[in-house]
Design a protein around this motif. Sequence first.
Motif, mmCIF file in Angstrom:
data_model
loop_
_atom_site.group_PDB
_atom_site.id
_atom_site.type_symbol
_atom_site.label_atom_id
_atom_site.label_comp_id
_atom_site.label_asym_id
_atom_site.label_seq_id
_atom_site.Cartn_x
_atom_site.Cartn_y
_atom_site.Cartn_z
ATOM 1 N N LYS A 31 0.374 7.129 -2.623
ATOM 2 C CA LYS A 31 0.686 6.872 -1.218
ATOM 3 C C LYS A 31 -0.267 5.840 -0.630
ATOM 4 C CE LYS A 31 1.712 10.700 1.206
ATOM 5 N NZ LYS A 31 1.619 12.121 1.611
ATOM 6 N N GLU A 32 -1.557 5.964 -0.955
ATOM 7 C CA GLU A 32 -2.537 5.009 -0.442
ATOM 8 C C GLU A 32 -2.311 3.617 -1.022
ATOM 9 O OE1 GLU A 32 -6.554 6.263 -0.821
ATOM 10 O OE2 GLU A 32 -6.166 8.204 0.108
ATOM 11 N N LEU A 33 -1.934 3.548 -2.287
ATOM 12 C CA LEU A 33 -1.673 2.264 -2.915
ATOM 13 C C LEU A 33 -0.479 1.572 -2.264
ATOM 14 C CD1 LEU A 33 -2.389 0.259 -5.182
ATOM 15 C CD2 LEU A 33 -0.768 1.505 -6.613
ATOM 16 N N LEU A 34 0.596 2.324 -2.057
ATOM 17 C CA LEU A 34 1.771 1.740 -1.408
ATOM 18 C C LEU A 34 1.481 1.337 0.032
ATOM 19 C CD1 LEU A 34 4.571 4.057 -2.796
ATOM 20 C CD2 LEU A 34 4.067 1.700 -3.451
ATOM 21 N N GLU A 35 0.699 2.119 0.724
ATOM 22 C CA GLU A 35 0.311 1.776 2.096
ATOM 23 C C GLU A 35 -0.546 0.517 2.119
ATOM 24 O OE1 GLU A 35 -2.262 3.906 5.543
ATOM 25 O OE2 GLU A 35 -0.854 5.167 4.427
ATOM 26 N N PHE A 36 -1.460 0.396 1.162
ATOM 27 C CA PHE A 36 -2.295 -0.801 1.056
ATOM 28 C C PHE A 36 -1.440 -2.036 0.818
ATOM 29 C CE2 PHE A 36 -4.401 -3.805 -1.799
ATOM 30 C CZ PHE A 36 -5.456 -4.201 -1.002
#
Length: 49
Positions: free
Chosen positions: A5-10
């Motif tokens: 989730k953090e990777l996609l948000e980044f």
Amino acid sequence: MDFIKELLEFIKTRKKYWLIPLILILLFFGVLIVMTSGSAIAPFIYTIF
């Protein structure tokens, strides 16, 4: 799952869309190595790397 989730948000916030194909290629090679690790194809796959 938090990492994904953090990777996609980044990627979305920083507009680093060029990372998506790179991540997909790395995932493909990882799955390829795991799936062929116990088969007769393994020596041929490892010569690529």
